[in-house]
Design a protein around this motif. Structure first.
Motif, PDB file in Angstrom:
ATOM      1  N   MET A 123       1.170  -0.877   0.285  1.00 46.41           N
ATOM      2  CA  MET A 123      -0.285   0.144   0.252  1.00 46.41           C
ATOM      3  C   MET A 123       0.996   1.094  -0.205  1.00 46.41           C
ATOM      4  N   GLY A 124       1.694   1.132   1.335  1.00 42.04           N
ATOM      5  CA  GLY A 124       3.212   2.629   0.485  1.00 42.04           C
ATOM      6  C   GLY A 124       3.385   2.815  -0.689  1.00 42.04           C
ATOM      7  N   LEU A 125       3.740   1.552  -1.092  1.00 44.47           N
ATOM      8  CA  LEU A 125       4.665   1.856  -1.898  1.00 44.47           C
ATOM      9  C   LEU A 125       3.484   2.446  -3.438  1.00 44.47           C
ATOM     10  N   LEU A 129       1.160   4.089  -2.862  1.00 41.73           N
ATOM     11  CA  LEU A 129       0.909   5.432  -2.769  1.00 41.73           C
ATOM     12  C   LEU A 129       2.000   6.597  -3.650  1.00 41.73           C
ATOM     13  N   LEU A 130       2.704   6.141  -2.355  1.00 37.57           N
ATOM     14  CA  LEU A 130       4.332   6.789  -3.382  1.00 37.57           C
ATOM     15  C   LEU A 130       5.116   6.832  -4.888  1.00 37.57           C
ATOM     16  N   LEU A 177       1.930   9.021  -6.215  1.00 38.76           N
ATOM     17  CA  LEU A 177       2.747  10.262  -5.609  1.00 38.76           C
ATOM     18  C   LEU A 177       3.840  10.503  -6.427  1.00 38.76           C
ATOM     19  N   ARG A 178       4.447  10.671  -6.945  1.00 35.60           N
ATOM     20  CA  ARG A 178       5.534  10.660  -7.934  1.00 35.60           C
ATOM     21  C   ARG A 178       5.202  10.714  -9.277  1.00 35.60           C
ATOM     22  N   THR A 220      15.979   9.018  -1.713  1.00 33.91           N
ATOM     23  CA  THR A 220      14.846   8.544  -2.640  1.00 33.91           C
ATOM     24  C   THR A 220      13.411   9.043  -2.687  1.00 33.91           C
ATOM     25  N   VAL A 221      13.018   9.593  -1.869  1.00 36.91           N
ATOM     26  CA  VAL A 221      11.307  10.123  -1.445  1.00 36.91           C
ATOM     27  C   VAL A 221      11.758  11.281  -1.550  1.00 36.91           C
ATOM     28  N   PHE A 231      12.664  15.057  -4.427  1.00 38.64           N
ATOM     29  CA  PHE A 231      12.064  15.030  -5.542  1.00 38.64           C
ATOM     30  C   PHE A 231      11.608  16.463  -4.859  1.00 38.64           C
ATOM     31  N   TYR A 232      10.495  15.850  -3.749  1.00 43.68           N
ATOM     32  CA  TYR A 232       9.777  16.981  -3.611  1.00 43.68           C
ATOM     33  C   TYR A 232      10.216  18.629  -2.638  1.00 43.68           C
ATOM     34  N   VAL A 254       3.477  11.996   1.254  1.00 47.39           N
ATOM     35  CA  VAL A 254       4.170  10.937   1.269  1.00 47.39           C
ATOM     36  C   VAL A 254       4.914  10.541   2.506  1.00 47.39           C
ATOM     37  N   GLY A 257       3.482   7.622   3.216  1.00 48.67           N
ATOM     38  CA  GLY A 257       3.672   6.172   2.278  1.00 48.67           C
ATOM     39  C   GLY A 257       4.517   5.940   2.515  1.00 48.67           C
ATOM     40  N   VAL A 258       5.339   7.231   3.393  1.00 49.53           N
ATOM     41  CA  VAL A 258       6.820   6.060   4.126  1.00 49.53           C
ATOM     42  C   VAL A 258       7.109   4.977   5.154  1.00 49.53           C
TER      43      VAL A 258
END
Lengths: 440, 336
Positions: free
Chosen positions: A421-423, A425-426, A429-430, B98-99, B102-103, B116, B119-120
């Motif tokens: 789920m986290g993956l 979402l990320l 978002l990216r 990695t996360v 970017f933002y 974000v 998600g993490v």
């Protein structure tokens, strides 16, 4: 390919996934129509919750992380609306509890009046403290013994005040109303806060609501759960004993047991789909109306909207109440589907953060996106576990039988769910921050 | 009436647990506040960062225990702690690379950062459960008590005993050292000063040649260290369970917010305010009052303001009340 085409295909994709779940046991599909309908039903409810969140976040930019609380209130509404009245409880302590609650509310009102009307200073603080403290102790003095008496009545089955004994379908709008009322109270106090502060405040308030449901046994039986809630559809056992139903099942070539379970679940699916369509239609109308344009204007530039004479605080309160009410309706539907209220099972990962994933993945600001996200993410939430196990079986297939690493990997595969789920979402978002069906 | 016994009971049931829990919350809240001050978002993944740090430390602890290493009367986990910190720093820097970076480059809105971090949070939660499982893990060893209730009674001849667990003493001492080090770093070193400058006024700091990526890197390293220490201390004192750490996020945020987000001093104050209000509001005061008041006034009931089940709700009630009167916390926090 036009956008409409692409978006319809996405819906078709979800539909095919659910059909495959029922039709085949290839890969991670289970090949059971019951399982497919279970996924469909919760997917429909999730879609409604996602619309609720989308109205708040996508339309108005309100960051509400307290969805779990409103869902749970919807669940409570089912108990309060549809369970039978327990007369002993009312005669022994119910009135006392009501009186205590009114008294508590009056104390809060008095405190608010004092803060508003007295000039700031030491005197105000002292009076305020005195009123709050005495109010609290009087409230406890009336409340505690009344609760004790109510909870003493047949605690194995009841120990709560029961409900109004109304048809269970009325609990759905009641859930919406209850959630709306709570949202109004919360919004009145918390909506002045800035984004992150508002988020944490709503998160906290949701936890408080769950704490109350878990501990106030007179209201919700707490962690003892309320089971056997009435349902709007016939019981499977009755169907199996119904000769005409058994004959019809035989004519479809199904055995009566499977036929009855599928029949009931399909019945729920029809009802849920109807509610979803109504809410979706209303949300679409609202979005297209001048009101919806105003909301988006406020979202995009609060200062400019305020300069144009829009009452931002009032609009925020309005949309907060509306969105929360939709979550309340969904919560009531879910409790009806389960036929039980289990306050201990509400947890923010599942009832708040997962709904957020649905909205973001589907496309915030677009109601169809919210519906798609709700159905799709729910399918994955259920199916990631068998997928993980399948994956781990492939990964570990080369390893020696009985090696500790292999058994650990296989055992832990079920925890892939949160990770995935986290993956998702990320990644969304990216690479597609506007979601699968972006806002127009 | 027996004041001495009343005081001992108060210390035993309120002061000592409150201090230990408050230190754990304060360390956690410091991490949240630093991220908010410098990276300007509420990091929802902080609870799970703590869980990850504690998990790495536990794995090393088990390894050391298997090798027969021990720290004498102190828990072996202390020896494993530096490795836990290193592991968590690695994870935090990797996540940032990695996360988050970017933002940052996109200059995304703070609320996107919060999403974000959700998600993490999911991913870290999954990793921890995947590696160590969702169950309870105990890794405390060494001496259990600094002073046990019995010894205390024998020593003083009082009716009430006072017990101080090693983990409680350790928590408070470690917290004091860590906080002192942190403030020394922020106030005296060049890097610390550049971090504060960046937090106070980003544009001005950039103008004076501070490298933002370096500031961010140091922040993550410090936050990872704080999170690991807080996570390990909490795990030693209570127990380690991934879900509990996720839930800890809430009182930790409450602490950081009550103190004022972005304000380290506020985070510490907030941690103790939340911890002590949780303990005092849910504590049954009967014992203390019976000792402390004349017999005629001794209470009949438990004299408990709220049942202990509401422990969790108390921190939010305080949070909401504070926000109503001071929308950015007691110590004037930031709002982005």
């Amino acid at each position: 390919m036009s956008d409409t085409m692409k978006h319809s295909l996405l819906f078709v994709f979800v539909g095919v996934l659910i059909l495959l779940e029922g039709a085949t046991d290839f890969l991670f599909f289970s090949g059971s129509w019951n399982s497919a309908l279970v996924i469909l039903n919760m997917g429909l409810i999730s879609a409604i919750m996602a619309i609720g969140v989308n109205i708040q976040w996508g339309f108005a930019g309100l960051f509400n992380v307290g969805i779990m609380g409103f869902t749970a209130l919807g669940g409570l509404a089912v108990v309060l609306t549809s369970t039978p009245v327990i007369p002993e409880a009312w005669s022994s302590g119910g009135i006392g509890i009501l009186m205590a609650l009114v008294l508590g509310a009056l104390t809060v009102v008095a405190a608010v009046m004092i803060t508003r009307n007295m000039p700031a200073g030491k005197a105000r603080t002292l009076v305020l403290l005195a009123v709050m403290a005495s109010g609290f102790f009087v409230y406890r003095a009336i409340f505690d013994p009344a609760v004790g008496r109510v909870e003493a009545i047949n605690p194995a089955l009841q120990g709560n005040i029961g409900g109004l004994d109304l048809p269970v379908l009325l609990a759905w709008p009641a859930g919406g109303l209850l959630a709306a009322g709570a949202a109004w109270l919360i919004g009145k106090t918390a909506l002045g806060l800035r984004s992150d502060y508002l988020a944490i405040a709503t998160l906290g308030i949701a936890e408080i609501i769950i704490a109350v449901l878990k501990n106030e046994d007179w209201l919700s039986r707490g962690v003892k759960n309320v089971v056997g809630l009435p349902r709007p559809l016939p019981y499977e056992v009755d169907l199996q004993n119904d000769l005409s139903f058994v004959e019809r099942a035989a004519s479809w070539g199904m055995d009566p047991v499977t036929a009855s379970t599928v029949y009931v679940k399909a019945g729920y699916a029809v009802m849920f789909a109807a509610v979803l369509l109504v809410i979706l239609w209303m949300a679409q109308m609202a979005l297209k109306s001048p009101w919806g344009r105003m909301m988006r204007a406020i979202r995009d530039n609060e200062v400019a909207a305020e300069a144009m004479g829009k009452d931002v605080t009032r609009r925020h309160l309005q949309i907060f109440v509306l969105g929360s009410a939709i979550c309340g309706i969904a919560g009531a539907m879910m409790t009806t589907l389960d036929s039980q209220l289990t306050p201990g099972t509400y947890n923010p990962l599942r009832f708040t953060f997962l709904i957020w994933v649905m909205v973001i993945v589907g496309g915030s600001g677009n109601n169809f996106g919210a519906v798609l996200g709700g159905m799709l993410i729910w399918f994955f939430w259920i199916k990631v576990e068998p997928m993980g196990i399948l994956l781990m079986e492939v990964v570990t297939s080369g390893m020696a039988e009985g090696s500790p690493l292999k058994s650990h990997l296989l055992e832990s595969a079920s925890h892939m769910r949160l990770f995935t789920m986290g993956l998702i979402l990320l990644l969304v978002l990216r690479f597609s921050p506007r979601g699968l069906i972006p806002e127009k | 009436m027996d004041l001495l016994n009343a005081l001992v009971a108060l210390t035993n049931y309120v002061v000592v647990p409150g201090l230990a829990y408050g230190s754990q919350l304060a360390l956690g809240a410091l991490g949240v506040t630093l991220i908010y001050g410098i990276l300007r978002f509420s990091n929802f993944a902080h609870g799970d960062t703590m869980a990850f740090g504690a998990m790495v430390t536990i794995l090393f602890t088990w390894w050391f225990q298997a090798m027969g290493l021990s720290a004498g009367p102190l828990p072996t986990a202390l020896l494993a702690l530096p490795f836990g910190i290193l592991g968590t720093i690695g994870l935090a820097l990797f996540t940032d690379r990695t996360v988050y970076r970017f933002y940052r480059q996109q200059k995304a809105k703070p609320v996107i950062f919060v999403m974000v971090s959700l998600g993490v949070m999911f991913i870290m939660n999954g990793i921890v459960r995947f590696i160590i499982g969702p169950g309870d893990q105990r890794f405390t060893d060494g001496e259990r008590f600094v002073i046990s209730a019995r010894t205390f009674k024998e020593l003083t001849g009082l009716q009430e005993g006072l017990a101080i667990k090693t983990t409680e003493a350790l928590t408070v001492i470690t917290a004091v050292i860590v906080v002192a080090l942190l403030f020394w770093f922020l106030n005296k070193t060049r890097t610390g000063k550049s971090m504060r400058a960046y937090s106070d006024n980003e544009d001005l700091a950039l103008l004076s040649g501070i490298n933002p990526e370096r500031v961010v890197m140091y922040t993550w390293m410090i936050v990872a260290a704080l999170a690991t220490i807080a996570g390990v201390l909490y795990g030693l004192d209570k127990s380690f369970k991934p879900f509990t750490y996720f839930q800890l996020l809430l009182p930790i945020f409450a602490s950081a917010i009550v103190g004022g987000l972005g304000n380290p001093l506020g985070a510490i104050a907030g941690g103790f305010i939340i911890a002590f209000s949780e303990v005092t509001i849910t504590y049954a005061w009967k014992k203390v009052l019976t000792y402390g008041l004349p017999d005629s006034l001794a209470p009949d009931g438990l004299v408990q303001l709220l049942s202990t089940d509401y422990k969790f709700a108390v921190s939010f009630a305080i949070l909401v009340v504070v926000l109503l009167f001071k929308p950015t916390g007691l110590f004037k926090g930031k709002a982005v």
